[in-house]
Design a protein around this motif. Structure first.
Motif, PDB file in Angstrom:
ATOM      1  N   TYR A   1      -3.023  -4.746  -7.768  1.00  0.00           N
ATOM      2  CA  TYR A   1      -2.045  -4.911  -6.685  1.00  0.00           C
ATOM      3  C   TYR A   1      -1.927  -6.364  -6.223  1.00  0.00           C
ATOM      4  O   TYR A   1      -0.841  -6.873  -5.991  1.00  0.00           O
TER       5      TYR A   1
ATOM      6  N   TYR B   1       1.515  -9.004  -6.474  1.00  0.00           N
ATOM      7  CA  TYR B   1       2.064  -9.951  -5.479  1.00  0.00           C
ATOM      8  C   TYR B   1       2.060 -11.374  -6.049  1.00  0.00           C
ATOM      9  O   TYR B   1       2.996 -12.147  -5.837  1.00  0.00           O
TER      10      TYR B   1
ATOM     11  N   GLN C   1      -2.788  -3.151  -1.957  1.00  0.00           N
ATOM     12  CA  GLN C   1      -2.330  -1.801  -2.287  1.00  0.00           C
ATOM     13  C   GLN C   1      -1.704  -1.130  -1.065  1.00  0.00           C
ATOM     14  O   GLN C   1      -0.623  -0.537  -1.157  1.00  0.00           O
TER      15      GLN C   1
ATOM     16  N   LEU D   1       1.742  -2.776  -0.233  1.00  0.00           N
ATOM     17  CA  LEU D   1       2.792  -2.324  -1.147  1.00  0.00           C
ATOM     18  C   LEU D   1       3.259  -0.916  -0.756  1.00  0.00           C
ATOM     19  O   LEU D   1       4.456  -0.622  -0.700  1.00  0.00           O
ATOM     20  N   GLY D   2       2.307  -0.078  -0.397  1.00  0.00           N
ATOM     21  CA  GLY D   2       2.645   1.276   0.041  1.00  0.00           C
ATOM     22  C   GLY D   2       3.516   1.261   1.282  1.00  0.00           C
ATOM     23  O   GLY D   2       4.515   1.988   1.381  1.00  0.00           O
ATOM     24  N   CYS D   3       3.150   0.391   2.246  1.00  0.00           N
ATOM     25  CA  CYS D   3       3.947   0.279   3.493  1.00  0.00           C
ATOM     26  C   CYS D   3       5.371  -0.179   3.159  1.00  0.00           C
ATOM     27  O   CYS D   3       6.354   0.332   3.708  1.00  0.00           O
ATOM     28  N   GLN D   4       5.451  -1.161   2.245  1.00  0.00           N
ATOM     29  CA  GLN D   4       6.782  -1.682   1.889  1.00  0.00           C
ATOM     30  C   GLN D   4       7.608  -0.598   1.198  1.00  0.00           C
ATOM     31  O   GLN D   4       8.822  -0.484   1.416  1.00  0.00           O
ATOM     32  N   GLN D   5       6.941   0.245   0.424  1.00  0.00           N
ATOM     33  CA  GLN D   5       7.672   1.348  -0.237  1.00  0.00           C
ATOM     34  C   GLN D   5       8.114   2.381   0.801  1.00  0.00           C
ATOM     35  O   GLN D   5       9.226   2.889   0.763  1.00  0.00           O
ATOM     36  N   ILE D   6       7.241   2.667   1.776  1.00  0.00           N
ATOM     37  CA  ILE D   6       7.586   3.635   2.832  1.00  0.00           C
ATOM     38  C   ILE D   6       8.804   3.125   3.608  1.00  0.00           C
ATOM     39  O   ILE D   6       9.779   3.867   3.831  1.00  0.00           O
TER      40      ILE D   6
ATOM     41  N   ALA E   1      11.005   0.906   2.717  1.00  0.00           N
ATOM     42  CA  ALA E   1      12.218   0.622   1.920  1.00  0.00           C
ATOM     43  C   ALA E   1      13.236   1.753   2.071  1.00  0.00           C
ATOM     44  O   ALA E   1      14.435   1.544   1.990  1.00  0.00           O
ATOM     45  N   GLY E   2      12.739   2.957   2.296  1.00  0.00           N
ATOM     46  CA  GLY E   2      13.655   4.087   2.398  1.00  0.00           C
ATOM     47  C   GLY E   2      14.207   4.295   3.795  1.00  0.00           C
ATOM     48  O   GLY E   2      15.012   5.193   4.047  1.00  0.00           O
TER      49      GLY E   2
ATOM     50  N   ASN F   1      14.465  -1.175   7.574  1.00  0.00           N
ATOM     51  CA  ASN F   1      13.404  -1.275   6.550  1.00  0.00           C
ATOM     52  C   ASN F   1      12.506  -2.492   6.725  1.00  0.00           C
ATOM     53  O   ASN F   1      11.758  -2.830   5.819  1.00  0.00           O
TER      54      ASN F   1
END
Ligand SMILES: O=C(CO)[C@@H](O)[C@H](O)COP(=O)(O)O
Length: 238
Positions: free
Chosen positions: A99, A103, A192, A195-200, A202-203, A207
């Motif tokens: 991860y 970045y 890690q 990245l998960g927060c950014q994916q959450i 993004a939707g 955002n």
């Protein structure tokens, strides 16, 4: 003195596997004995499971091999550059942990989103500029150290014990080889989670990923490093 450091550095390298920070031999840990100016580092390309203290290589602060049959890590010049420029560190860990390397390859800092991050890193984990073509051709590993210390012109390596090398991977450090591995573990964990927060986010309609409040960052950092945490250090000349 160096025998004990060899034991510590060997154990730190072997622990990279336990922490799932490495694939093949894509990582290396070193430690320095500041009294003698000698650096103990992992030999290049040796499987971590086969590493023994007697395999460790001793180099001077210019990266010249002083002791050991095997070749020192291919990243030795970066390690010794950091020891020359960050006088307060005692150990360096370089890995291609998934991860944090993502970045590094995206050339994006890791923002401080939570207290887990704040406990280890005083702010966003920075990314370096990419090396120029001539820097790669001339002295890739030494110039990797150069772009790291350039990026830390206004940062304190005690408060920020890690960096993302653009297009490459992370380096972490600390007061000892073992502590540098701990910082590499923390870096990979916050990478890690970030990245998960950014994916959450993004939707979401809004955002923007919320940054940790500065007053929480300070509280957590000082709780770990003491109320008078020392953010600035005189940099030794390289
Ligand atoms: O960064 C790199 C290669 O990109 C290195 O980390 C190697 O993957 C490991 O090299 P040795 O320490 O085994 O020489």
């Amino acid at each position: 003195m160096l025998d004990q450091l060899k034991i510590e550095v060997c154990a730190a390298n072997r622990s990279l596997v336990d922490h799932d920070l490495v694939t093949l031999t894509w990582g290396n840990v070193s430690g320095i004995d500041r009294q003698s100016g000698r650096v103990v580092i992992k030999p290049s390309g040796v499987d971590y499971h086969d590493l023994m203290p007697e395999h460790m290589v001793v180099v001077d602060l210019d990266g010249n091999r002083i002791e050991g049959e095997l070749n020192p890590s291919s990243d030795t010049a970066t390690h010794v550059w950091l020891y020359r420029n960050f006088s307060a560190i005692g150990g360096v860990t370089h890995t291609h942990s998934r991860y944090a390397t993502m970045y590094s390859q995206c050339r994006r800092e890791i923002p401080c989103l939570g207290t887990t991050h704040a406990d280890h890193f005083h702010g966003p984990v920075p990314v370096t500029r990419p090396l120029t073509e001539s820097e790669v051709a001339q002295a890739y590993e030494a110039n990797t150290g150069k772009v790291i210390t350039e990026r830390f012109a206004d940062l304190d390596p005690i408060a920020m014990p890690a960096v993302l090398v653009a297009g490459h991977a992370p380096f972490a450090w600390g007061p000892s080889a073992k502590k540098s591995v701990e910082n590499a573990v923390a870096l990979e964990a916050v990478a890690q989670m970030t990245l998960g927060c950014q994916q959450i986010m993004a939707g979401q309609q809004d955002n923007a990923v919320p940054r940790l409040e500065a007053y929480v960052l300070e509280k957590h950092y000082q709780r770990k490093h003491g109320p008078d945490a020392y953010y600035g250090q005189a940099k030794s000349s390289s």
